[in-house]
Enzyme design. Structure first.
Site, PDB file in Angstrom:
ATOM      1  N   GLY A  95       8.144   8.124   4.805  1.00 28.80           N
ATOM      2  CA  GLY A  95       8.235   9.482   4.264  1.00 28.80           C
ATOM      3  C   GLY A  95       9.269   9.670   3.163  1.00 28.80           C
ATOM      4  N   HIS A 124       0.046   5.317  -5.447  1.00 27.25           N
ATOM      5  CA  HIS A 124      -0.260   3.919  -5.117  1.00 27.25           C
ATOM      6  C   HIS A 124       0.722   2.995  -5.849  1.00 27.25           C
ATOM      7  CE1 HIS A 124      -2.703   0.601  -3.727  1.00 27.25           C
ATOM      8  NE2 HIS A 124      -2.596   0.083  -4.940  1.00 27.25           N
ATOM      9  N   MET A 128      -2.017   6.130   5.748  1.00 25.64           N
ATOM     10  CA  MET A 128      -2.760   4.880   5.922  1.00 25.64           C
ATOM     11  C   MET A 128      -4.133   5.113   6.557  1.00 25.64           C
ATOM     12  SD  MET A 128      -0.547   2.856   4.708  1.00 25.64           S
ATOM     13  CE  MET A 128      -0.969   1.209   5.199  1.00 25.64           C
ATOM     14  N   LYS A 129      -4.882   6.012   5.949  1.00 22.92           N
ATOM     15  CA  LYS A 129      -6.212   6.284   6.513  1.00 22.92           C
ATOM     16  C   LYS A 129      -7.081   6.759   5.351  1.00 22.92           C
ATOM     17  CE  LYS A 129      -8.868   7.175  10.094  1.00 22.92           C
ATOM     18  NZ  LYS A 129      -9.304   6.100  10.955  1.00 22.92           N
ATOM     19  N   ILE A 130      -8.292   6.254   5.300  1.00 33.01           N
ATOM     20  CA  ILE A 130      -9.173   6.658   4.202  1.00 33.01           C
ATOM     21  C   ILE A 130      -9.720   8.062   4.466  1.00 33.01           C
ATOM     22  CG2 ILE A 130     -11.380   6.128   3.071  1.00 33.01           C
ATOM     23  CD1 ILE A 130     -10.566   3.217   3.157  1.00 33.01           C
ATOM     24  N   ASN A 147      -3.090  10.971  -4.666  1.00 33.15           N
ATOM     25  CA  ASN A 147      -2.512   9.860  -3.903  1.00 33.15           C
ATOM     26  C   ASN A 147      -1.542   9.107  -4.798  1.00 33.15           C
ATOM     27  OD1 ASN A 147      -2.248   7.826  -1.841  1.00 33.15           O
ATOM     28  ND2 ASN A 147      -3.647   6.526  -3.017  1.00 33.15           N
ATOM     29  N   ASN A 160       8.750   9.481  -0.014  1.00 28.13           N
ATOM     30  CA  ASN A 160       8.136  10.342  -1.045  1.00 28.13           C
ATOM     31  C   ASN A 160       8.108  11.797  -0.575  1.00 28.13           C
ATOM     32  OD1 ASN A 160       6.943   8.926  -3.568  1.00 28.13           O
ATOM     33  ND2 ASN A 160       6.501   7.515  -1.887  1.00 28.13           N
TER      34      ASN A 160
HETATM   35  C1  GRF Z   1       4.584   4.307  -1.099  1.00 32.27           C
HETATM   36  O1  GRF Z   1       5.211   3.218  -1.695  1.00 32.27           O
HETATM   37  C2  GRF Z   1       3.204   4.541  -1.656  1.00 32.27           C
HETATM   38  O2  GRF Z   1       2.978   3.968  -2.886  1.00 32.27           O
HETATM   39  C3  GRF Z   1       2.293   3.875  -0.661  1.00 32.27           C
HETATM   40  O3  GRF Z   1       2.943   3.983   0.574  1.00 32.27           O
HETATM   41  C4  GRF Z   1       4.349   4.067   0.383  1.00 32.27           C
HETATM   42  C5  GRF Z   1       4.870   5.182   1.226  1.00 32.27           C
HETATM   43  O4  GRF Z   1       6.260   5.201   1.273  1.00 32.27           O
HETATM   44  N1  GRF Z   1       0.994   4.489  -0.728  1.00 32.27           N
HETATM   45  P1  GRF Z   1       7.023   6.431   1.919  1.00 32.27           P
HETATM   46  O5  GRF Z   1       6.419   6.653   3.294  1.00 32.27           O
HETATM   47  O6  GRF Z   1       6.833   7.621   1.023  1.00 32.27           O
HETATM   48  O7  GRF Z   1       8.461   6.009   2.001  1.00 32.27           O
END
Ligand code: GRF
Length: 187
Positions: A14, A107, A88-90, A105, A16
């Protein structure tokens, strides 16, 4: 400024989410974070939701109706933007259609290169000169929607998976908020 109600989907650390919460305190940042959704009740990132008194829901994705359950909460909080931040889920096509609003999203690669998981390892193995991160709109295909923002940096010969991750995530914190500003900037 009238802000858009946003929901952040997480599964893990988390970081981000933490950064977006900080940014959203700025009156000129276009979103308010009204909800956090996770498919992992042990996600460390829930700490930031709790600390900032943001409502959160833990969804059991093994249950058949789980997407409808999420949609119920999104509606309840009048959410207009979903930010996937390490979720982590589509997301199914049906869900995207029913929600009908923006889903973005983040990435950790320069899409369309290195879609999917295990990106840092594959980037190093492939001897890439540059890497970076991308914010894109979500469609029914994996890491494939229209790109909103992308930023890159040069890989050093001393980089390993850990240093690449640190460098990439630092950049992610910048571009996630830049992408949101770009989407809601009045043209
Ligand atoms: C990020 O690096 C993002 O690019 C990827 O998953 C990671 C999540 O990190 N999709 P966080 O949970 O925000 O620390």
């Amino acid at each position: 400024m009238v802000k858009v109600n946003a929901c952040i989907f997480i599964s893990g650390q988390g970081s981000n989410l933490k950064n977006l919460i900080l940014k959203s305190r700025d009156y000129s940042f276009p979103i308010n974070i009204k909800l956090v959704v996770t498919n992992n009740r042990d996600a460390y990132g829930l700490f930031y939701a709790k600390k900032n008194a943001i409502p959160f829901v833990c969804i059991d994705t093994k249950k058949r109706q789980f997407e409808n359950q999420i949609l119920y909460h999104l509606k309840k909080h009048n959410i207009s933007l979903i930010c996937l931040a390490g979720y982590m889920k589509i997301i199914s096509k049906k869900f995207l259609m029913k929600f009908g609003k923006n889903v973005i999203n983040i990435h950790p690669s320069l899409l369309p290169k290195f879609k999917g998981l295990g990106t840092y390892k594959r980037i190093l193995k492939n001897n890439e000169k540059k890497t970076g991160c991308t914010v894109h709109f979500v469609n029914e295909k994996l890491d494939a929607g229209k790109i909103v923002t992308q930023k890159s940096f040069y890989i050093s010969k001393y980089d390993n998976e850990n240093t690449l991750k640190n460098k990439t995530q630092k950049l992610e914190y910048k571009i996630f908020s830049e992408a949101i500003i770009k989407i809601y900037r009045k043209s």
